[in-house]
Motif scaffolding. Structure first.
Motif, mmCIF file in Angstrom:
data_model
loop_
_atom_site.group_PDB
_atom_site.id
_atom_site.type_symbol
_atom_site.label_atom_id
_atom_site.label_comp_id
_atom_site.label_asym_id
_atom_site.label_seq_id
_atom_site.Cartn_x
_atom_site.Cartn_y
_atom_site.Cartn_z
ATOM 1 N N UNK A 190 58.045 31.069 23.885
ATOM 2 C CA UNK A 190 57.814 32.253 24.717
ATOM 3 C C UNK A 190 56.526 32.028 25.482
ATOM 4 N N UNK A 191 56.612 32.064 26.804
ATOM 5 C CA UNK A 191 55.449 31.804 27.674
ATOM 6 C C UNK A 191 54.739 30.513 27.289
ATOM 7 N N UNK A 192 55.537 29.454 27.100
ATOM 8 C CA UNK A 192 55.056 28.095 26.801
ATOM 9 C C UNK A 192 54.384 27.978 25.434
ATOM 10 N N UNK A 193 54.661 28.897 24.520
ATOM 11 C CA UNK A 193 54.085 28.855 23.174
ATOM 12 C C UNK A 193 55.215 28.704 22.153
ATOM 13 N N UNK A 194 55.125 27.730 21.224
ATOM 14 C CA UNK A 194 56.161 27.579 20.198
ATOM 15 C C UNK A 194 56.180 28.767 19.239
ATOM 16 N N UNK A 195 57.384 29.159 18.824
ATOM 17 C CA UNK A 195 57.568 30.186 17.798
ATOM 18 C C UNK A 195 58.047 29.470 16.540
ATOM 19 N N UNK A 196 57.182 29.359 15.543
ATOM 20 C CA UNK A 196 57.478 28.545 14.364
ATOM 21 C C UNK A 196 58.069 29.340 13.210
ATOM 22 N N UNK A 197 57.803 30.621 13.147
ATOM 23 C CA UNK A 197 58.193 31.403 11.989
ATOM 24 C C UNK A 197 59.227 32.473 12.373
ATOM 25 N N UNK A 198 59.850 33.048 11.331
ATOM 26 C CA UNK A 198 60.842 34.125 11.468
ATOM 27 C C UNK A 198 61.986 33.738 12.402
ATOM 28 N N UNK A 199 62.496 32.530 12.229
ATOM 29 C CA UNK A 199 63.582 32.060 13.101
ATOM 30 C C UNK A 199 64.819 32.933 12.970
ATOM 31 N N UNK A 200 65.158 33.338 11.746
ATOM 32 C CA UNK A 200 66.372 34.122 11.542
ATOM 33 C C UNK A 200 66.311 35.507 12.149
ATOM 34 N N UNK A 201 65.089 36.039 12.324
ATOM 35 C CA UNK A 201 64.939 37.392 12.872
ATOM 36 C C UNK A 201 64.780 37.397 14.380
ATOM 37 N N UNK A 202 64.913 36.242 15.021
ATOM 38 C CA UNK A 202 64.647 36.115 16.449
ATOM 39 C C UNK A 202 65.927 36.247 17.268
ATOM 40 N N UNK A 257 52.988 41.976 16.110
ATOM 41 C CA UNK A 257 51.762 41.479 16.719
ATOM 42 C C UNK A 257 51.555 39.989 16.475
ATOM 43 N N UNK A 258 52.184 39.443 15.437
ATOM 44 C CA UNK A 258 52.016 38.019 15.146
ATOM 45 C C UNK A 258 52.786 37.128 16.125
ATOM 46 N N UNK A 259 53.647 37.724 16.934
ATOM 47 C CA UNK A 259 54.358 37.008 18.003
ATOM 48 C C UNK A 259 55.134 35.806 17.466
ATOM 49 N N UNK A 260 55.947 36.061 16.418
ATOM 50 C CA UNK A 260 56.748 35.006 15.803
ATOM 51 C C UNK A 260 58.208 35.033 16.239
ATOM 52 N N UNK A 261 58.697 36.187 16.670
ATOM 53 C CA UNK A 261 60.115 36.324 16.997
ATOM 54 C C UNK A 261 60.287 37.272 18.175
ATOM 55 N N UNK A 262 61.347 37.024 18.949
ATOM 56 C CA UNK A 262 61.654 37.840 20.126
ATOM 57 C C UNK A 262 62.636 38.932 19.731
ATOM 58 N N UNK A 263 62.373 40.151 20.174
ATOM 59 C CA UNK A 263 63.243 41.289 19.868
ATOM 60 C C UNK A 263 64.545 41.199 20.660
ATOM 61 N N UNK A 264 65.533 41.920 20.185
ATOM 62 C CA UNK A 264 66.862 41.907 20.820
ATOM 63 C C UNK A 264 66.852 42.790 22.061
ATOM 64 N N UNK A 265 66.848 42.149 23.208
ATOM 65 C CA UNK A 265 66.948 42.833 24.503
ATOM 66 C C UNK A 265 68.240 42.339 25.164
ATOM 67 N N UNK A 266 69.207 43.216 25.419
ATOM 68 C CA UNK A 266 70.511 42.768 25.929
ATOM 69 C C UNK A 266 70.409 41.883 27.166
ATOM 70 N N UNK A 267 69.543 42.245 28.123
ATOM 71 C CA UNK A 267 69.437 41.445 29.350
ATOM 72 C C UNK A 267 68.973 40.016 29.052
ATOM 73 N N UNK A 268 68.025 39.896 28.121
ATOM 74 C CA UNK A 268 67.502 38.570 27.766
ATOM 75 C C UNK A 268 68.554 37.769 27.001
ATOM 76 N N UNK A 269 69.201 38.396 26.039
ATOM 77 C CA UNK A 269 70.214 37.696 25.232
ATOM 78 C C UNK A 269 71.368 37.213 26.111
#
Length: 600
Positions: A372-384, A426-438
C-alpha cells in the motif's frame, strides 16, 4: 453524592502519548520480535518520502547491533534533505505531528505517529533516549539531538543539542535502543527485499552485527512526487464541511469553487440550486441545516473524479517487472496497472503482477506480496481485502490448482496507491474491504490469469521440442570428441553445427578447471536481448565480463548479466569458482532458447 464526588476526583485528561504507551499494539509494537521490523519500517518510510520530495535517489543504511542479552541498537540513515533543527524535536518527540495529515495525496506516512511511536517504544523498554543527527546541506553543520517524549504532555524532552561534524552532506540519522529479539531476522530481510521491489529507485544496505546485505536499485530515475490536491466533495463528512466553512472568509459560491477539487462555476451553481442555498451568503454564516442540505447535495451531484495523475504516483508495469526479476529470477512475469478509480472521493490505482517458476517453491500456496503506497504489508494477511480478492478469483479456470489461494510456484503482487488507503487499524497491516478497490484487484488478477494460462499452454507445447533440442546439443559435442580421438585431431568447435541444426539461442554453463564458464551463442537470424541470472555461492569476483549487478542473500549470490547479441554472435564470461547453483535466462521466449549445464 459522595460516590459521585469520589469518581469525579479520579477523572482526568489523557495525552495521546500516554494512550499509545499503554496501547502500543495498535501501532505495531505488540511484541519484541515485531518491534524491530516496525521501527525500521517507520524510519524507512520517512526516509523514502523525504528523498522523493527532494528528488534525490534514496540511499538508505540500516545498522542493527546487539548491545545486551535482550537489547538491540538500531540506526537508520538516509541521504534526504534533512530536517531543520527547530523541527527535529517535534518530528521525533511528539506524536501526531507531521506535514502530510492535511494533504490529499499519496504518501507512506500521514498521521505523524510512526517514528515518534518508535521513540516512545524505545524509551519504554530500555529507558535510553533517541539520538538524531540531521543536516540540511553541505554548507551547514549537522545537529545532534538526544531526546525523549514527555508522555504526560506529549511534548519533546530535549536532553542535549549540539553541532557536530558529519560525513553526509545532507540527510538524517536516527539511533534507538530497545528490548527486542532477532527471531524475525528472515522476515526483516524479506521486508527490505519487498521494499526494494516496489521502490526500484532506492538502494538499501543493512548490517546486522557486522554482516552486510545490499539490495541494489534497478532504476536511476526518481518517481514524480505526488502533489496535494483539494478534497473532493464526495469524500467530505459533515464535521469537515462545518470546520472548512467556519474558517472561510468568502461567499458559499466562491468557497465551493476554491476549496474543493473538480468544482467549477457551473457545478457550484448546480449544487447551490439543488440545496436551496444562496451563493452570495458567507460560508461562515451557514447554519447546521444549511450545511446538511449542502452536504447531501454535494454527494448526489455528478462531479468528475479527482485528478489521480497529480496526487498519485503508481510504480508502473515495467519497474514492477524489473524489481521482481531482480529478486526472484522468474520464468514468467507480467504486470498490470489499472485505470484510476475512486471510493468515497479518494483516488486510487491498483497495480498487480503475477510470476511463475524461477526461485519460487514448487509446493504449497502461492507467495502473496501485498503493498500500500509502496510499503509492504507483512502481517494480518488473512484479514486483508487483497488476500480475500485473490481467493475470490477462480484460478482453476487458468490452469492453476487452488485451495483458497492458488497452489504452485506462483507469486502474486498487489499494490494499492491511494490518497487515503483504507487500513483496518493504525498499525497499517491490512486493507479494509472496499467494493471499488476489491473489484479493481479482481479485474487486474483476471487479466494476469489469462496471460499465465497462455504461457503455460505454450510451455507445454514446446516442451517436447525443447527436449529434442537439448538432446541434439548434448550429443554433438560427444560425437565431436570421439571422432577427434579416432582421427587424432583437435576437438573442433561444434557451435556452428549446432547453430545450423538448432537455429536457437544456446546458453551453456559449466565448471572447467576451477573456473565457471558461461557462454551464449545466438544461432538465430535476429538480434536478441536477454538477462542471465547465475545463482550460486560463488561471488563472481574476477569475471572476465563483470556482472551488471550482484546481490547476496543467505550466502547465495545472484549475479546478473544483461546481454545483447547480434545474429550469429557469441557472449562469454568466466570467473573463478566452485560451480553449482543454477542459471536462469529472462527476456527471451522459452521456445527460442536452450539452457544447458555442462561439466568436465
Amino acid at each position: 453524592m459522595v460516590l459521585a464526588e469520589e469518581l469525579a476526583k479520579q477523572q482526568k485528561s489523557i495525552s495521546v502519548a500516554e494512550f499509545f504507551e499503554k496501547n502500543k499494539h495498535l501501532l505495531g509494537f505488540d511484541s519484541p520480535t515485531r518491534g524491530i521490523i516496525t521501527t525500521i519500517k517507520e524510519a524507512i518510510d520517512n526516509a523514502l518520502d523525504a528523498c522523493e520530495e527532494a528528488m534525490v535517489l534514496p540511499d538508505i543504511l540500516v545498522i542493527i547491533r546487539k548491545t545486551g542479552s535482550e537489547t538491540y541498537s538500531i540506526a537508520v540513515e538516509d541521504n534526504g534533505p534533512g530536517i531543520t533543527p527547530e523541527q527535529v524535536p517535534f518530528v521525533f518527540g511528539k506524536l501526531l505531528y507531521g506535514s502530510r495529515f492535511h494533504q490529499v495525496r499519496q504518501s507512506r506516512g500521514q498521521q505523524g505517529i510512526g517514528i515518534s511511536a518508535a521513540v516512545l517504544y524505545a524509551q519504554l523498554t530500555s529507558g535510553v533516549p533517541a539520538t538524531v543527527i540531521s543536516r540540511t546541506g553541505p554548507k551547514t553543520k549537522a545537529h545532534r539531538f538526544t531526546l525523549m517524549i514527555k508522555t504526560q504532555t506529549n511534548e519533546p524532552d530535549v536532553l542535549s543539542h549540539e553541532e557536530v561534524d558529519w560525513a553526509q552532506p545532507h540527510g538524517t540519522r536516527i539511533e534507538l535502543e530497545f528490548a527486542s529479539s532477532m527471531a524475525a531476522k528472515k522476515r526483516l530481510l524479506e521486508y527490505l527485499k519487498y521494499t526494494s521491489i516496489v521502490n526500484p529507485h532506492a538502494r538499501f544496505r543493512i548490517e546486522i552485527d557486522g554482516e552486510g546485505t545490499t539490495f541494489e536499485r534497478v532504476s536511476g530515475e526518481v518517481p514524480p512526487c505526488p502533489k496535494s490536491i483539494k478534497p473532493h466533495p464526495h469524500g467530505i463528512e459533515f464535521g469537515i464541511l462545518k470546520r472548512m466553512a467556519a474558517a472561510s472568509e468568502t461567499s458559499v459560491e466562491v468557497f465551493l469553487e476554491e476549496e474543493f477539487s473538480r468544482v467549477g462555476k457551473k457545478t457550484a451553481h448546480e449544487i447551490l440550486a439543488l440545496a436551496g442555498v444562496l451563493g452570495s451568503v458567507q460560508a461562515s454564516d451557514l447554519g447546521p441545516l444549511d450545511l446538511k442540505r449542502l452536504l447531501a447535495t454535494m454527494q448526489t451531484v455528478k462531479i468528475p473524479a479527482p485528478p489521480a495523475q497529480v496526487c498519485l504516483s503508481p510504480i508502473g508495469e515495467e519497474l514492477i517487472i524489473g524489481g521482481l526479476e531482480k529478486e526472484f529470477a522468474l520464468d514468467f512475469v507480467k504486470a498490470r496497472s489499472r485505470a484510476p478509480g475512486v471510493f468515497s472521493g479518494h483516488s486510487f490505482v491498483v497495480e498487480a503482477a503475477i510470476g511463475y517458476g524461477g526461485r519460487l517453491e514448487a509446493e504449497g500456496s502461492a507467495k502473496i506480496l501485498r503493498f500500500a503506497n509502496r510499503v509492504p504489508l507483512l502481517y494480518q494477511q488473512g484479514a486483508c481485502a487483497i488476500t480475500q480478492s485473490i481467493q475470490s478469483v477462480n484460478w482453476k479456470s487458468y490452469g492453476i490448482p487452488q485451495s483458497g489461494l492458488p497452489i504452485g510456484p506462483i507469486l502474486i503482487l498487489v499494490h494499492i496507491a491511494s490518497t487515503n488507503v483504507p487500513f483496518t487499524s493504525e498499525s497499517k497491516d491490512a486493507v479494509a474491504s472496499i467494493p471499488e478497490v476489491e473489484r479493481e484487484i479482481v479485474l487486474a488478477l483476471q487479466e494476469l490469469g489469462r496471460d499465465l494460462k497462455l504461457f503455460l499452454s505454450r510451455r507445454d507445447k514446446s516442451r517436447i521440442a525443447e527436449d529434442r533440442a537439448r538432446a541434439v546439443c548434448a550429443i554433438i559435442p560427444d560425437i565431436a570428441r570421439k571422432v577427434a580421438d579416432i582421427v587424432e585431431l583437435p576437438v573442433p568447435d561444434t557451435a556452428a553445427i549446432e547453430g545450423r541444426i538448432m537455429r536457437r539461442v544456446v546458453v551453456k554453463r559449466g565448471l572447467f578447471e576451477g573456473s565457471v564458464l558461461i557462454r551464449v551463442d545466438n544461432h538465430t537470424s535476429k538480434p536478441v536481448e536477454l538477462t542471465l541470472y547465475d545463482i550460486s555461492f560463488d561471488t563472481g569476483e574476477g569475471a572476465t565480463v563483470p556482472p551488471d549487478f550482484a546481490s547476496e542473500l543467505d550466502g547465495e549470490v545472484t549475479k546478473c548479466w544483461r546481454v545483447a547479441l547480434p545474429p550469429h554472435e557469441s557472449f562469454r564470461t568466466e570467473y573463478p569458482g566452485a560451480g553449482g547453483g543454477s542459471l536462469t535466462v529472462q527476456g527471451i521466449e522459452e521456445s527460442q532458447v536452450v539452457v544447458m549445464d555442462c561439466e568436465e
